[in-house]
Design a protein around this motif. Sequence first.
Motif, PDB file in Angstrom:
ATOM      1  N   HIS A  43      -1.038  36.307  28.151  1.00 52.99           N
ATOM      2  CA  HIS A  43      -1.796  35.054  28.214  1.00 52.99           C
ATOM      3  C   HIS A  43      -2.622  35.042  29.493  1.00 52.99           C
ATOM      4  O   HIS A  43      -2.390  35.829  30.402  1.00 52.99           O
ATOM      5  N   PHE A  44      -3.591  34.177  29.514  1.00 49.39           N
ATOM      6  CA  PHE A  44      -4.309  33.858  30.745  1.00 49.39           C
ATOM      7  C   PHE A  44      -4.257  32.358  30.900  1.00 49.39           C
ATOM      8  O   PHE A  44      -4.040  31.630  29.928  1.00 49.39           O
ATOM      9  N   ALA A  45      -4.391  31.876  32.131  1.00 51.35           N
ATOM     10  CA  ALA A  45      -4.269  30.446  32.401  1.00 51.35           C
ATOM     11  C   ALA A  45      -5.457  29.975  33.222  1.00 51.35           C
ATOM     12  O   ALA A  45      -5.900  30.679  34.126  1.00 51.35           O
ATOM     13  N   ILE A  46      -5.963  28.787  32.886  1.00 50.80           N
ATOM     14  CA  ILE A  46      -7.069  28.196  33.635  1.00 50.80           C
ATOM     15  C   ILE A  46      -6.738  26.742  33.971  1.00 50.80           C
ATOM     16  O   ILE A  46      -6.052  26.061  33.217  1.00 50.80           O
ATOM     17  N   ALA A  47      -7.231  26.307  35.116  1.00 50.93           N
ATOM     18  CA  ALA A  47      -7.077  24.915  35.524  1.00 50.93           C
ATOM     19  C   ALA A  47      -8.213  24.087  34.931  1.00 50.93           C
ATOM     20  O   ALA A  47      -9.309  24.595  34.709  1.00 50.93           O
ATOM     21  N   THR A  48      -7.940  22.812  34.679  1.00 55.66           N
ATOM     22  CA  THR A  48      -8.942  21.925  34.099  1.00 55.66           C
ATOM     23  C   THR A  48      -9.123  20.695  34.985  1.00 55.66           C
ATOM     24  O   THR A  48      -8.187  20.227  35.610  1.00 55.66           O
ATOM     25  N   LEU A  72      -3.493  26.132  29.657  1.00 58.10           N
ATOM     26  CA  LEU A  72      -4.273  25.197  30.457  1.00 58.10           C
ATOM     27  C   LEU A  72      -3.332  24.551  31.463  1.00 58.10           C
ATOM     28  O   LEU A  72      -2.229  24.133  31.113  1.00 58.10           O
ATOM     29  N   TRP A  73      -3.791  24.477  32.707  1.00 59.36           N
ATOM     30  CA  TRP A  73      -3.046  23.778  33.752  1.00 59.36           C
ATOM     31  C   TRP A  73      -3.530  22.340  33.823  1.00 59.36           C
ATOM     32  O   TRP A  73      -4.733  22.098  33.903  1.00 59.36           O
ATOM     33  N   ARG A  91     -13.277  23.111  42.097  1.00 60.11           N
ATOM     34  CA  ARG A  91     -14.078  23.282  40.888  1.00 60.11           C
ATOM     35  C   ARG A  91     -13.294  24.142  39.911  1.00 60.11           C
ATOM     36  O   ARG A  91     -12.714  25.151  40.291  1.00 60.11           O
ATOM     37  N   SER A  92     -13.306  23.760  38.655  1.00 61.41           N
ATOM     38  CA  SER A  92     -12.505  24.472  37.665  1.00 61.41           C
ATOM     39  C   SER A  92     -13.247  25.598  36.965  1.00 61.41           C
ATOM     40  O   SER A  92     -12.611  26.477  36.396  1.00 61.41           O
ATOM     41  N   ALA A  93     -14.554  25.605  36.974  1.00 59.79           N
ATOM     42  CA  ALA A  93     -15.300  26.674  36.300  1.00 59.79           C
ATOM     43  C   ALA A  93     -15.098  27.988  37.053  1.00 59.79           C
ATOM     44  O   ALA A  93     -15.290  28.049  38.260  1.00 59.79           O
TER      45      ALA A  93
END
Length: 191
Positions: free
Chosen positions: A4-9, A56-57, A73-75
């Motif tokens: 998996h990969f995880a990103i902050a929003t 998603l965080w 910044r989340s991008a």
Amino acid sequence: MIHHFAIATKNFEAAHYFYTEVMGFPLVAGVKRQAPGGGWTKHMFYDIGDGQTMALWDLRGIEGVQINADEWRSAISTGLGLPRWINHFAFNCNGGNDELEERKQRWLDNGYHVSQTDHEFIRSIYTFDPDGNLVEWTYDTRPINAEDTKYALEILVDDTPPTQPDYEGPFIRSTKPKYKPDPKPLPQAAE
């Protein structure tokens, strides 16, 4: 193989809607824990196919504790000072062009503009998620072969500027409004 990969929003509700309703990735698991350094987080996992997930965080519990909400910044590209097209997430269309066309229409129906590009060995469509991350659906138009590898090895050591222009393809504007929920307020500190 990726697990998996995880990103902050910045706006978890908008990102959750995008990845479940617009991308079609069902929510399959989640973890809610205290965060190292104070605060708390939610780490929500979505099935992206082929036994793999993305997460998603939801960082609302650490904003104001470890980070300032207005300063991050989340991008993944523009948040690092890069052009927005550099870092991106590419998801596989196992159903080829028919699936790609269905995915494109789903994006348009949900208010997202779509660009399309035919690369040498893949066909892709692109849009931006609510946080400004470039998202891609793609499929192989042919198998990668020995000539592709030979060319890759040649350009790996060739530092002369290219003469070929960037890829061109159609850009389709959606006429539908995007779903834009209000973000949840930050939790208030206990008195």
